[in-house]
Structure formats: C-alpha cells, structure tokens
Enzyme design. Structure first.
Site, PDB file in Angstrom:
ATOM      1  N   CYS A  41       0.821  -1.220   0.000  1.00  0.00           N
ATOM      2  CA  CYS A  41       0.000   0.000   0.000  1.00  0.00           C
ATOM      3  C   CYS A  41       0.851   1.265   0.000  1.00  0.00           C
ATOM      4  O   CYS A  41       0.438   2.303  -0.522  1.00  0.00           O
ATOM      5  CB  CYS A  41      -0.904   0.053   1.233  1.00  0.00           C
ATOM      6  SG  CYS A  41      -1.268  -1.508   2.007  1.00  0.00           S
ATOM      7  N   ASP A 101      -3.399  -2.971   7.696  1.00  0.00           N
ATOM      8  CA  ASP A 101      -4.367  -3.914   8.241  1.00  0.00           C
ATOM      9  C   ASP A 101      -4.168  -5.338   7.744  1.00  0.00           C
ATOM     10  O   ASP A 101      -4.393  -6.293   8.484  1.00  0.00           O
ATOM     11  CB  ASP A 101      -5.789  -3.446   7.917  1.00  0.00           C
ATOM     12  CG  ASP A 101      -6.153  -2.175   8.659  1.00  0.00           C
ATOM     13  OD1 ASP A 101      -5.291  -1.647   9.390  1.00  0.00           O
ATOM     14  OD2 ASP A 101      -7.296  -1.702   8.501  1.00  0.00           O
ATOM     15  N   CYS A 129      -2.900   3.491   2.688  1.00  0.00           N
ATOM     16  CA  CYS A 129      -3.520   2.362   3.381  1.00  0.00           C
ATOM     17  C   CYS A 129      -4.661   2.858   4.256  1.00  0.00           C
ATOM     18  O   CYS A 129      -4.748   4.046   4.572  1.00  0.00           O
ATOM     19  CB  CYS A 129      -2.477   1.621   4.210  1.00  0.00           C
ATOM     20  SG  CYS A 129      -3.039   0.001   4.788  1.00  0.00           S
ATOM     21  N   ASP A 130      -5.511   1.942   4.677  1.00  0.00           N
ATOM     22  CA  ASP A 130      -6.827   2.242   5.244  1.00  0.00           C
ATOM     23  C   ASP A 130      -6.888   3.445   6.180  1.00  0.00           C
ATOM     24  O   ASP A 130      -7.617   4.396   5.936  1.00  0.00           O
ATOM     25  CB  ASP A 130      -7.353   1.022   6.004  1.00  0.00           C
ATOM     26  CG  ASP A 130      -7.622  -0.156   5.092  1.00  0.00           C
ATOM     27  OD1 ASP A 130      -7.371  -0.032   3.877  1.00  0.00           O
ATOM     28  OD2 ASP A 130      -8.075  -1.195   5.580  1.00  0.00           O
ATOM     29  N   LYS A 131      -6.156   3.410   7.290  1.00  0.00           N
ATOM     30  CA  LYS A 131      -6.292   4.472   8.296  1.00  0.00           C
ATOM     31  C   LYS A 131      -5.511   5.721   7.927  1.00  0.00           C
ATOM     32  O   LYS A 131      -5.750   6.794   8.476  1.00  0.00           O
ATOM     33  CB  LYS A 131      -5.839   3.972   9.679  1.00  0.00           C
ATOM     34  CG  LYS A 131      -6.512   2.698  10.134  1.00  0.00           C
ATOM     35  CD  LYS A 131      -8.022   2.764  10.015  1.00  0.00           C
ATOM     36  CE  LYS A 131      -8.668   1.397  10.154  1.00  0.00           C
ATOM     37  NZ  LYS A 131      -8.327   0.437   9.097  1.00  0.00           N
ATOM     38  N   CYS A 138      -5.220  -2.392  -1.333  1.00  0.00           N
ATOM     39  CA  CYS A 138      -6.143  -3.461  -1.720  1.00  0.00           C
ATOM     40  C   CYS A 138      -7.104  -2.980  -2.809  1.00  0.00           C
ATOM     41  O   CYS A 138      -7.671  -1.887  -2.721  1.00  0.00           O
ATOM     42  CB  CYS A 138      -6.932  -3.935  -0.512  1.00  0.00           C
ATOM     43  SG  CYS A 138      -5.899  -4.663   0.770  1.00  0.00           S
ATOM     44  N   SER A 177     -13.291  -5.139   8.302  1.00  0.00           N
ATOM     45  CA  SER A 177     -12.578  -4.680   7.122  1.00  0.00           C
ATOM     46  C   SER A 177     -13.583  -4.318   6.044  1.00  0.00           C
ATOM     47  O   SER A 177     -14.689  -4.877   5.983  1.00  0.00           O
ATOM     48  CB  SER A 177     -11.672  -5.809   6.610  1.00  0.00           C
ATOM     49  OG  SER A 177     -11.241  -5.542   5.308  1.00  0.00           O
TER      50      SER A 177
END
Length: 572
Positions: free
Chosen positions: A54, A86, A127-129, A199, A475
């Site tokens: 990521c 994650d 990435c996610d956060k 992702c 998720s």
C-alpha cells in the site's frame, strides 16, 4: 519566483526578520536559497514505508508533488508519518494498533506542521487508516491542503481469474475445511498481490479515496490510477501546483469540508457499496472541522443513495476497472446526474463539484458503474441498525446480500481469538449469531477488524447461514451478515455485554433494527450483575488511547476537535 507577502502565513515565525537568523541558518544548511526561504513552506507528507505494498510507491509520488510545489513558486519540505497496515495486522493482537494509528498519523502531521510553521500541506496516503488520518490533519490545521491517494494495487491472477487479498483470507477457511490443498493455498498467496498499491476492492482504502474526490480535498481523477501507473506522478505534480494556488486564494480545508460536502462523501460510500469504516472516519473528519456528523447521519445518507458501482467484495470489479472506464469522476457524475450530490460545494480546484464534472461522461458500454435510473439496488450498500442491542447504533454492509433479515441464537465470545478458534474448529452451527465483544475502541482497546474470522466463515461455506455481531469493526473486505460498531460497547456496560449463549436475536437490515429478545426485567437483572472487564494494555500508546477515545458513533476520536478551539493553527 514570485515575491510573497508572508504576513499572514505561519512560516513568518521561522523565516522573517533579524531575530530568525538562527532559524534560517538551518535552511541554508540544507541547501535552500534566500529566495526559497522567503517563499511559502509547503509540507509534503507521505505515509511511505516498507510495511506493505500500500505504501511502497508513496515516496516516488512525494518527489513528484515536490516538483509541482517548486514549479508553482513555493518551497516543499518533505516528511513522513507512520502507517499500520491492516492486511498484516489482521487476525492477531497487532490489529489493536490499527485504528489508533489514524490518530497517531493526524497527531504527528499536526506536530510536524506546527513545530516547523509550514504554510500548506500536500498529503499522500495509501492504506486504510492513513487516508482519513491525513485528511483529519488537514482539517485540524486548516492550512491550504491537497490530498492525494497513492493508488490501488492491480488485481492478481489465479487460474485465469482476477483475485485480491480477500480471496486469500477466504482461502484460509477453505483450507481449514479441507477444500484447498497446501500447494493451492501457496500458489494463491504468491499471485494475489502482484505489486505496489492498496487493496484493489472497494475496501476501506478505495472507499476513502472515493471520498477524497467527492468531498473536494483531492483533484478530480487523482484517486483512480493504480499505484504502478506513471500517470500517478502527473497527478502528484498537479497536486503540488494546486496547493500553491490555494495559498494564493487562501482557500482552506474547512471552506471545502462543509456539512454538504460530508453529505457527498457519505453518498459516494453508499453508491459504491463501500467500507463500513467510513461510518467511523467521516464523523471523525467532521469533528476536526467542528461539525457534528454521526454514524446515524452517515448511514441515513448512504441508505437513500442508490448502489450503482459493482465493486468487490459484494460485486465483480476492482478499482483498476473503475479507472479503465474513466475513474471516480464517472461515479460522481452519475450521482450528480441523478441529483444525489450537492454540486455547488467548492473543491481544491477553486471550482465547484458540478463545475469539475461538467464534461465527464458516464460510458454506456460498461457494467462497472450504472446510472442512478437503473441501479444495482435502490438503497445504498451500507445501512445503520438500532435497537435494544445497539442503542447508539450499529452498521452493516448489505451490498451483495440477498437476505436482509436474520433471526438466531447468541454464541458469545469475549475476544476475537476465541471466536476465530471456534470457527476454525467448526464449533458453531447454522442459525448461530456469533457475538465478539470487548473489542470496541476502549475495550479492545483499539476496535479490531474481524476479517480473519468472517473470511474463515465464508471460506467454510457458512457465510449466509450465520451472523456475526461485534462492538469491534470490520474490514471493507468483509461480506455477509456482519454487524459492527455496536454501541455502547461491552467495556462500558453496553447491552452486548449482557448477552448469554442461547439468547434470541433478531436483525432486520431492511427495517434497520437489531434486538435481543429478552424481557426488560431480565436485562435489568443482568445489568446489575455486570462487572467491568480488564485488558492487558495498561501502559504505552494503547493505554493512552483507551483513556481518551470516545464512542464509535461519533468517530472514536481522542480530542475535543474544532468546536473547542480558541485558536486555529492556520491563523497563528
């Protein structure tokens, strides 16, 4: 370079006047000229690291953003912040660090910007956060800012079909059930993730990337190109140039992220069947702008927005397919055409959302994004639930689900590890409602995602036969009847803490309800007998997080936000 009036810019405190000669000496030491020191200083923050794909392309994009800043007449100053990825943290104790990392990202960017008196910010996240964390910092500081997503990964190929990391998580369940060999699992894990990028499905990273464009903090089209594509560098250069123009205009993040813009953000999450984590991140971003915007507000908007993008995990396609048909602006244009977005919101281009997308065309020869007149579903892919099991609310992703009501009996676990072990041992049965509690923001601490557990259930072919309820979260890759963000959480004595094995539970996503079928006197008896439960995080960052964090329905934030400000950094 243009001569700048820095009388209203934060960097005047470190670069102007005879008393700042010691400060300027540091800049000369790094090779800057007097002209560069006299220009605005623009922080270029990325979440580059070697933790996961990521983030691996972000350093390259940061260099391109610096080129844009310099070309526009300002001086870039690069720095990095952390991420917790994650996909690597999932399924074990490390996941407790994930949501807390969002606050650490916002805090570290704030401290770096404050500590060096930078005038503007380009933030690059992958990435996610890190996406909401960077955007939260922009709103907190309120200096001119442009966000840019680092781009998604290309889909992997396995036996001729596109695959993502979700296929690998679900393969673990298939392997445990005896339906996949060791060799087949190894082959899949070696081909699912072919290179750099976040992702590929409409999981949290791509959901928040769509938000960045819809809310107006990112340049149009900048979120779409996959990470390996060189055109990402062109958008990075453009982002660097754009932020300098925002300094000239004095157009700031809180001018852009209004209640109407937050409406647009929630709408694109619903339209794309996006991650339930958006119901945490949008309230947290609003909090930084001094706006109250709760889980319920997010969910109501998502529910009344038609689901029009056929994206994984509920659908067929990944982010690269959205880019192939024209990018995130195609989704935004479809929603504008249908009247589901507020087009008069200003954006980082200095133009409105409607003006930015006036010439965008929704292609007809594709089935990735549908028109709102012919949606996949007339309601959005994520809905809120309320009831005596979740007085503060809960959330469920319904994209791709055919059955919206579930009635079953509780099977209770006080941590994810115990739930996963039971699933792996198949110590559950059809009709069970698996309860995973004491995993909320305070109780975890850290509000872990449950992808390993939900994927194992799906891999065992039980995804439509059981439900899972947690005060933790999921998720964006989770699918099935999985309800998260249940509040109040178990750690503060919420009703989820009072459930016992065998209690009957009814979930109705169509009606928006979640209830335990218990008499009030029995609930009162259990509440009187309940005692708080400890955890092992009694020092360090997670202890501090647990002391400060608020409830999930308000974004799980750790500080009072803009509503409590007596001064704003940008105006110092």
């Amino acid at each position: 370079m243009t001569a700048w009036d820095k009388s209203r810019l934060p960097s005047r405190h470190t670069t102007m006047g005879p008393e700042r000669a010691p400060h300027r000496s540091y800049y000369y030491a790094m090779g800057l000229t007097a002209e560069e020191i006299e220009a605005p200083l623009v922080g270029v923050a990325s979440c580059w690291n070697e933790a996961a794909p990521c983030n691996i392309a972000l350093s390259r994009q940061a260099q391109a953003a610096k080129t844009g800043v310099k070309a526009a007449g300002a001086t870039p100053r690069e720095f990095t912040t952390i991420t917790v990825t994650d996909g690597i943290a999932m399924g074990h104790q490390s996941m407790k660090s994930s949501l807390a990392s969002r606050e650490a990202i916002a805090d570290s960017i704030e401290l770096t910007m404050r500590g060096h008196c930078y005038d503007a910010l380009v933030g690059i996240a992958g990435c996610d956060k890190s996406l909401p964390g960077v955007m939260m910092a922009m709103l907190r500081l309120n200096v001119p800012s442009v966000f840019m997503y680092g781009g998604s990964i290309m889909p992997g190929k396995h036996h001729g079909r596109d695959v993502t990391v979700l296929d690998v998580f679900e393969a673990v369940g298939q392997h445990a059930a005896g339906n996949m060999s060791d060799a087949e699992l190894l082959d899949l894990e070696q081909h699912a993730c072919p290179g750099a990028g976040a992702c590929g499905g409409q999981f949290t990273a791509n959901t928040m990337a769509c938000v960045s464009e819809a809310i107006g903090l990112a340049l149009p089209f900048s979120a779409g190109a996959p990470a390996p594509f060189e055109e990402r560098d062109e958008y990075a250069v453009a982002s660097g140039k754009a932020v300098v123009e925002l300094i000239r205009r004095n157009l700031r993040p809180r001018d852009i992220v209004t209640l109407e813009a937050l409406h647009n953000a929630a709408a694109i999450v619903g339209a794309t069947g996006g991650s339930t984590n958006a119901a945490l991140h949008l309230p947290a971003m609003a909090h930084e702008a001094g706006i109250r915007f709760t889980l319920q507000d997010v969910a109501e908007i998502m529910r009344r927005t038609p689901h029009i993008a056929d994206l994984k995990p509920g659908g067929k396609y990944v982010a690269a397919d959205v880019h192939r048909i024209g990018g995130v602006p195609v989704i935004i244009k479809a929603l504008l055409d249908g009247g589901y977005l507020k087009g008069d919101c200003i954006t980082v281009t200095g133009k409105t959302l409607a003006e930015n997308h006036r010439d965008v065309i929704v292609p007809k020869d594709q089935d990735v994004v549908y028109p709102t007149t012919n949606p996949i579903s007339p309601i959005g892919g994520v809905v809120a639930l309320h009831g005596n099991l979740a007085p503060e609310g809960a959330i469920v992703k319904i994209a791709g689900m055919h059955k919206l009501r579930f009635e079953g009996t509780a099977l209770c676990f006080d941590c994810e590890e115990d739930a996963f072990a039971a699933v792996e041992a198949r110590a559950y049965k059809p009709g069970d409602v698996i309860i995973v509690r004491y995993e909320g923001p305070k109780g975890g601490p850290g509000m872990r995602e449950m992808l390993s557990t939900t994927s194992a259930i799906y891999g065992q072919g039980m995804g439509d036969k059981v439900a899972l309820i947690t005060d933790g979260r999921f998720s964006g890759a989770t699918r099935g009847f999985c309800i998260g963000h249940v509040g109040p959480e178990a750690a503060v004595g919420g009703p989820i803490a009072l459930l016992q094995d065998g209690d009957r539970i009814v979930i109705d996503a169509e009606q928006g309800t979640i209830d335990m079928m218990l008499p009030e006197d029995e609930i009162a008896r259990r509440r009187a007998a309940w005692k708080p439960r400890g955890h092992d995080y009694n020092a360090g960052a997670l202890w501090k997080y647990a002391q400060l964090v608020g409830p999930a329905y308000l974004g799980a934030v750790t500080q009072p936000g803009a509503a409590a400000e007596t001064h704003c950094y940008a105006d110092q």
